[in-house]
Scaffold this motif. Structure first.
Motif, short mmCIF file in Angstrom:
data_model
loop_
_atom_site.label_atom_id
_atom_site.label_comp_id
_atom_site.label_asym_id
_atom_site.label_seq_id
_atom_site.Cartn_x
_atom_site.Cartn_y
_atom_site.Cartn_z
N SER A 66 105.76 48.17 40.72
CA SER A 66 105.50 47.06 39.39
C SER A 66 104.62 45.98 40.64
CB SER A 66 106.61 46.22 38.96
OG SER A 66 107.69 46.02 40.10
N GLU A 67 104.12 44.75 39.90
CA GLU A 67 103.63 43.94 40.92
C GLU A 67 104.26 42.09 40.59
OE1 GLU A 67 99.46 42.57 39.69
OE2 GLU A 67 98.94 45.11 39.81
N SER A 68 104.35 41.75 41.93
CA SER A 68 105.25 40.71 42.79
C SER A 68 103.64 40.29 42.52
CB SER A 68 105.89 41.12 43.67
OG SER A 68 104.40 41.39 44.72
N VAL A 69 104.53 38.37 42.92
CA VAL A 69 103.98 37.51 43.15
C VAL A 69 103.16 37.90 44.73
CG1 VAL A 69 104.62 35.07 44.28
CG2 VAL A 69 105.63 35.82 42.72
N GLN A 70 103.68 38.66 45.45
CA GLN A 70 102.51 38.57 46.67
C GLN A 70 101.88 39.84 46.28
OE1 GLN A 70 103.37 37.28 49.89
NE2 GLN A 70 101.87 37.74 50.59
N THR A 71 101.41 40.42 45.53
CA THR A 71 100.03 41.14 44.49
C THR A 71 99.58 40.20 44.51
OG1 THR A 71 102.28 42.84 44.37
CG2 THR A 71 99.86 43.57 43.32
N VAL A 72 99.72 39.56 43.61
CA VAL A 72 99.29 38.19 42.92
C VAL A 72 97.96 37.68 43.52
CG1 VAL A 72 98.91 36.84 41.17
CG2 VAL A 72 100.26 38.02 40.59
N LYS A 73 98.86 37.47 44.95
CA LYS A 73 98.25 36.76 46.22
C LYS A 73 96.80 37.70 46.73
CE LYS A 73 102.19 34.71 47.65
NZ LYS A 73 103.27 33.61 48.42
N THR A 74 97.62 38.66 47.24
CA THR A 74 96.97 39.52 47.89
C THR A 74 95.64 39.70 46.82
OG1 THR A 74 98.85 40.46 49.16
CG2 THR A 74 97.13 41.88 48.96
N ARG A 75 95.83 40.69 45.61
CA ARG A 75 94.44 40.25 44.75
C ARG A 75 93.34 39.03 44.85
NH1 ARG A 75 94.57 45.06 41.77
NH2 ARG A 75 96.89 45.67 41.00
N LYS A 76 93.90 37.85 45.10
CA LYS A 76 93.15 36.70 44.95
C LYS A 76 92.44 37.05 46.25
CE LYS A 76 95.41 34.01 41.69
NZ LYS A 76 96.59 32.58 41.57
#
Length: 138
Positions: A66-76
């Motif tokens: 699953s995606e984490s907060v860090q995944t979202v930051k990395t995508r941005k």
């Protein structure tokens, strides 16, 4: 084909690149982050200076995928990087790469202060190796 890989963290970004023949993943550097705009420009210029045909960015998924907060930051961050360069960007699951790098550096009996300096670029090389294996480029 030359490929460059980034292990994107909040404080540091590990960088790895293939050799000129595109056969081996080699740790290149650990970049200490300044601010997002400067970080993106630096990495885009670095990829261009290495004549990279592909940029591989590690994606920090949770252990269950699953995606984490860090995944979202990395995508941005990756979205901003894509706006800064025309080099195609591929994503690679980076689960366990930092743990593998830490384990390997510990088994090499590397001191803690030295490990901190190299762990991110070693993890980036593992991300790059994973991508090369997945795409049959090894």
């Amino acid at each position: 084909m030359r490929i460059i890989a980034f292990d994107i963290g909040d404080k540091r970004i590990g960088v790895a690149c293939t050799d000129p023949l595109g056969m081996m993943a080699l740790p290149l550097e650990t970049y200490f982050r300044k601010n997002t705009a400067e970080d993106v420009k630096y990495l885009a210029r670095l990829a261009e200076s290495k004549c990279a045909e592909v940029i591989v960015c590690g994606m920090p998924f949770n252990f269950d995928g699953s995606e984490s907060v860090q995944t979202v930051k990395t995508r941005k961050f990756i979205d901003l990087l894509a706006q800064e360069t025309n080099i195609p960007i591929e994503l690679q699951d980076e689960r366990f790469t930092t743990m593998e790098a830490r384990r390997d550096l510990l088994s090499a009996d590397m001191r803690r202060d030295k490990r901190k300096q190299v762990i991110d670029k070693v993890a980036a090389s593992y991300i790059l190796e994973g991508y090369m294996n997945k795409t049959g480029r090894t």
